[in-house]
Design a protein around this motif. Structure first.
Motif, PDB file in Angstrom:
ATOM      1  N   ILE A 122       0.829  -1.205   0.000  1.00 45.89           N
ATOM      2  CA  ILE A 122       0.000   0.000   0.000  1.00 45.89           C
ATOM      3  C   ILE A 122       0.869   1.264   0.000  1.00 45.89           C
ATOM      4  CG2 ILE A 122      -1.917  -1.224   1.092  1.00 45.89           C
ATOM      5  CD1 ILE A 122      -1.241   0.139   3.720  1.00 45.89           C
ATOM      6  N   TRP A 123       0.230   2.344  -0.372  1.00 43.72           N
ATOM      7  CA  TRP A 123       0.919   3.633  -0.513  1.00 43.72           C
ATOM      8  C   TRP A 123       2.114   3.531  -1.478  1.00 43.72           C
ATOM      9  CZ3 TRP A 123      -0.993   8.222   0.471  1.00 43.72           C
ATOM     10  CH2 TRP A 123      -2.032   8.324   1.411  1.00 43.72           C
ATOM     11  N   THR A 124       1.913   2.796  -2.570  1.00 43.75           N
ATOM     12  CA  THR A 124       3.015   2.606  -3.526  1.00 43.75           C
ATOM     13  C   THR A 124       3.406   3.914  -4.208  1.00 43.75           C
ATOM     14  OG1 THR A 124       1.435   1.989  -5.237  1.00 43.75           O
ATOM     15  CG2 THR A 124       2.433   0.185  -3.974  1.00 43.75           C
ATOM     16  N   ARG A 125       2.513   4.905  -4.168  1.00 48.90           N
ATOM     17  CA  ARG A 125       2.883   6.195  -4.766  1.00 48.90           C
ATOM     18  C   ARG A 125       4.030   6.870  -4.014  1.00 48.90           C
ATOM     19  NH1 ARG A 125      -0.250  10.587  -2.588  1.00 48.90           N
ATOM     20  NH2 ARG A 125      -0.583  11.465  -4.654  1.00 48.90           N
ATOM     21  N   GLN A 126       4.298   6.395  -2.774  1.00 48.18           N
ATOM     22  CA  GLN A 126       5.404   6.978  -2.012  1.00 48.18           C
ATOM     23  C   GLN A 126       6.579   6.017  -1.871  1.00 48.18           C
ATOM     24  OE1 GLN A 126       3.657   8.455   1.660  1.00 48.18           O
ATOM     25  NE2 GLN A 126       2.747  10.209   0.617  1.00 48.18           N
ATOM     26  N   LYS A 127       6.539   4.963  -2.658  1.00 46.49           N
ATOM     27  CA  LYS A 127       7.580   3.922  -2.611  1.00 46.49           C
ATOM     28  C   LYS A 127       8.949   4.500  -2.998  1.00 46.49           C
ATOM     29  CE  LYS A 127       7.579   1.012  -6.237  1.00 46.49           C
ATOM     30  NZ  LYS A 127       8.975   1.042  -6.697  1.00 46.49           N
ATOM     31  N   LEU A 128       9.999   3.997  -2.347  1.00 49.53           N
ATOM     32  CA  LEU A 128      11.356   4.406  -2.710  1.00 49.53           C
ATOM     33  C   LEU A 128      11.684   3.921  -4.113  1.00 49.53           C
ATOM     34  CD1 LEU A 128      13.779   3.668   0.283  1.00 49.53           C
ATOM     35  CD2 LEU A 128      12.417   5.711  -0.166  1.00 49.53           C
ATOM     36  N   ILE A 129      12.369   4.747  -4.852  1.00 49.89           N
ATOM     37  CA  ILE A 129      12.860   4.316  -6.161  1.00 49.89           C
ATOM     38  C   ILE A 129      13.858   3.190  -5.928  1.00 49.89           C
ATOM     39  CG2 ILE A 129      14.225   5.010  -8.177  1.00 49.89           C
ATOM     40  CD1 ILE A 129      13.095   7.880  -7.673  1.00 49.89           C
ATOM     41  N   GLY A 130      13.667   2.075  -6.608  1.00 52.71           N
ATOM     42  CA  GLY A 130      14.571   0.938  -6.426  1.00 52.71           C
ATOM     43  C   GLY A 130      13.950  -0.199  -5.640  1.00 52.71           C
ATOM     44  N   VAL A 131      12.845   0.062  -4.925  1.00 52.03           N
ATOM     45  CA  VAL A 131      12.135  -1.033  -4.248  1.00 52.03           C
ATOM     46  C   VAL A 131      11.241  -1.714  -5.285  1.00 52.03           C
ATOM     47  CG1 VAL A 131      10.356  -1.597  -2.536  1.00 52.03           C
ATOM     48  CG2 VAL A 131      12.194  -0.015  -1.941  1.00 52.03           C
ATOM     49  N   ILE A 132      11.398  -3.018  -5.431  1.00 52.11           N
ATOM     50  CA  ILE A 132      10.661  -3.778  -6.449  1.00 52.11           C
ATOM     51  C   ILE A 132       9.509  -4.534  -5.784  1.00 52.11           C
ATOM     52  CG2 ILE A 132      10.838  -5.499  -8.305  1.00 52.11           C
ATOM     53  CD1 ILE A 132      12.761  -3.156  -8.710  1.00 52.11           C
ATOM     54  N   ILE A 133       8.313  -4.328  -6.261  1.00 51.18           N
ATOM     55  CA  ILE A 133       7.154  -5.066  -5.749  1.00 51.18           C
ATOM     56  C   ILE A 133       7.035  -6.371  -6.537  1.00 51.18           C
ATOM     57  CG2 ILE A 133       4.627  -5.020  -5.525  1.00 51.18           C
ATOM     58  CD1 ILE A 133       4.888  -1.984  -5.095  1.00 51.18           C
ATOM     59  N   PRO A 134       6.890  -7.518  -5.827  1.00 47.98           N
ATOM     60  CA  PRO A 134       6.832  -8.802  -6.545  1.00 47.98           C
ATOM     61  C   PRO A 134       5.701  -8.819  -7.567  1.00 47.98           C
ATOM     62  CG  PRO A 134       6.936  -9.164  -4.172  1.00 47.98           C
ATOM     63  CD  PRO A 134       6.767  -7.687  -4.375  1.00 47.98           C
ATOM     64  N   GLU A 135       5.954  -9.442  -8.680  1.00 43.13           N
ATOM     65  CA  GLU A 135       4.954  -9.533  -9.738  1.00 43.13           C
ATOM     66  C   GLU A 135       3.723 -10.248  -9.184  1.00 43.13           C
ATOM     67  OE1 GLU A 135       4.997 -11.273 -14.185  1.00 43.13           O
ATOM     68  OE2 GLU A 135       6.951 -10.599 -13.411  1.00 43.13           O
ATOM     69  N   GLY A 136       2.549  -9.740  -9.475  1.00 41.96           N
ATOM     70  CA  GLY A 136       1.326 -10.384  -9.030  1.00 41.96           C
ATOM     71  C   GLY A 136       0.883  -9.970  -7.638  1.00 41.96           C
ATOM     72  N   ALA A 137       1.727  -9.248  -6.896  1.00 41.68           N
ATOM     73  CA  ALA A 137       1.326  -8.815  -5.549  1.00 41.68           C
ATOM     74  C   ALA A 137       0.229  -7.760  -5.666  1.00 41.68           C
ATOM     75  CB  ALA A 137       2.524  -8.243  -4.801  1.00 41.68           C
ATOM     76  N   LYS A 138      -0.729  -7.836  -4.738  1.00 41.65           N
ATOM     77  CA  LYS A 138      -1.776  -6.815  -4.707  1.00 41.65           C
ATOM     78  C   LYS A 138      -1.152  -5.493  -4.313  1.00 41.65           C
ATOM     79  CE  LYS A 138      -5.611  -9.276  -2.924  1.00 41.65           C
ATOM     80  NZ  LYS A 138      -6.478  -9.396  -1.763  1.00 41.65           N
ATOM     81  N   GLN A 139      -1.534  -4.443  -5.002  1.00 45.27           N
ATOM     82  CA  GLN A 139      -0.981  -3.142  -4.628  1.00 45.27           C
ATOM     83  C   GLN A 139      -1.980  -2.014  -4.802  1.00 45.27           C
ATOM     84  OE1 GLN A 139       2.059  -1.582  -7.456  1.00 45.27           O
ATOM     85  NE2 GLN A 139       2.292  -3.714  -8.018  1.00 45.27           N
ATOM     86  N   PHE A 140      -1.819  -1.015  -3.958  1.00 47.36           N
ATOM     87  CA  PHE A 140      -2.708   0.149  -3.947  1.00 47.36           C
ATOM     88  C   PHE A 140      -1.837   1.390  -3.865  1.00 47.36           C
ATOM     89  CE2 PHE A 140      -5.022  -3.383  -2.190  1.00 47.36           C
ATOM     90  CZ  PHE A 140      -6.297  -3.273  -2.749  1.00 47.36           C
ATOM     91  N   SER A 141      -2.204   2.395  -4.628  1.00 45.72           N
ATOM     92  CA  SER A 141      -1.379   3.594  -4.628  1.00 45.72           C
ATOM     93  C   SER A 141      -1.495   4.368  -3.313  1.00 45.72           C
ATOM     94  CB  SER A 141      -1.730   4.490  -5.811  1.00 45.72           C
ATOM     95  OG  SER A 141      -3.035   4.985  -5.653  1.00 45.72           O
ATOM     96  N   ARG A 142      -2.661   4.190  -2.636  1.00 44.34           N
ATOM     97  CA  ARG A 142      -2.850   4.795  -1.314  1.00 44.34           C
ATOM     98  C   ARG A 142      -3.347   3.717  -0.354  1.00 44.34           C
ATOM     99  NH1 ARG A 142      -4.092  10.538  -1.568  1.00 44.34           N
ATOM    100  NH2 ARG A 142      -3.673  11.289  -3.669  1.00 44.34           N
TER     101      ARG A 142
END
Ligand SMILES: [Zn+2]
Ligand SMILES: [Zn+2]
Length: 146
Positions: A122-142
Motif C-alpha cells: 500500500i501507498w506505492t505512490r510513495q515507494k522508494l525508487i529501487g524497491v521492487i514489488i513482486p509480480e502479481g502482488a496486490k498493490q494500492f497507490s494509497r
C-alpha cells in the motif's frame, strides 16, 4: 484464508534490546507492506510491515513497564497509538484508539521474518525508487478502502 506465514507455529518477537517480549499464537489476519512516509519514518527504513492480528493475539511476555505509547493522527483523522520500547526505541505495534478488534504488529519486531511474498503493498505512490514489488502482488497507490 490463505496461509501468509511460513510456519504454523506461534510466533515470538520483541524489541531490539530484548526488554519487551511478546508471543503471537495465530496467523496474521492481513499482511501489508506500507511504503508511506509515516512508515518510513517510524521504521527509519524503506517501508513498514504491518502484521495484522486480533488484539487478543498479542500476548506480552515481559517488559510491560518499558512500553511507551506515542500517538499521532492518521490521514483518516483517527488516532494511531504507536507502542515502542522506552529503552531502545524499537517500534512494536500500532493500534487505532477506537477500534478494539485488531492491531498491527510491526513486522520487523518478529524473531522469524514474516514471508511477505504474498503481502499487499500500500501507498506505492510513495515507494522508494529501487524497491521492487513482486509480480502479481496486490498493490494500492494509497490506503485501500475497506
Ligand atoms: Zn527495547
Ligand atoms: Zn504506512
Amino acid at each position: 484464508m490463505e496461509n501468509l506465514s511460513q510456519k504454523n507455529t506461534a510466533r515470538e518477537g520483541g524489541c531490539q534490546c530484548g526488554t519487551v517480549r511478546y508471543q503471537c499464537p495465530n496467523q496474521p489476519l492481513k499482511l501489508y507492506v506500507c511504503h508511506c512516509l509515516e512508515c518510513r519514518h517510524q521504521s527509519a527504513s524503506a517501508f513498514g510491515i504491518s502484521y495484522i492480528v486480533a488484539r487478543s493475539d498479542l500476548q506480552l511476555q515481559r517488559g510491560h513497564e518499558n512500553i511507551k505509547v506515542w500517538t499521532r493522527a492518521a490521514d483518516s483523522g483517527r488516532i494511531v497509538e504507536c507502542a515502542f520500547c522506552r529503552n531502545c526505541g524499537s517500534r512494536l505495534w500500532h493500534q487505532y484508539s477506537e477500534l478494539s478488534d485488531s492491531l498491527s504488529i510491526k513486522g520487523g519486531s518478529l524473531d522469524e521474518a514474516p514471508n511477505i511474498s504474498q503481502a499487499t503493498h500500500i501507498w506505492t505512490r510513495q515507494k522508494l525508487i529501487g524497491v521492487i514489488i513482486p509480480e502479481g502482488a496486490k498493490q494500492f497507490s494509497r490506503e485501500p478502502e475497506e
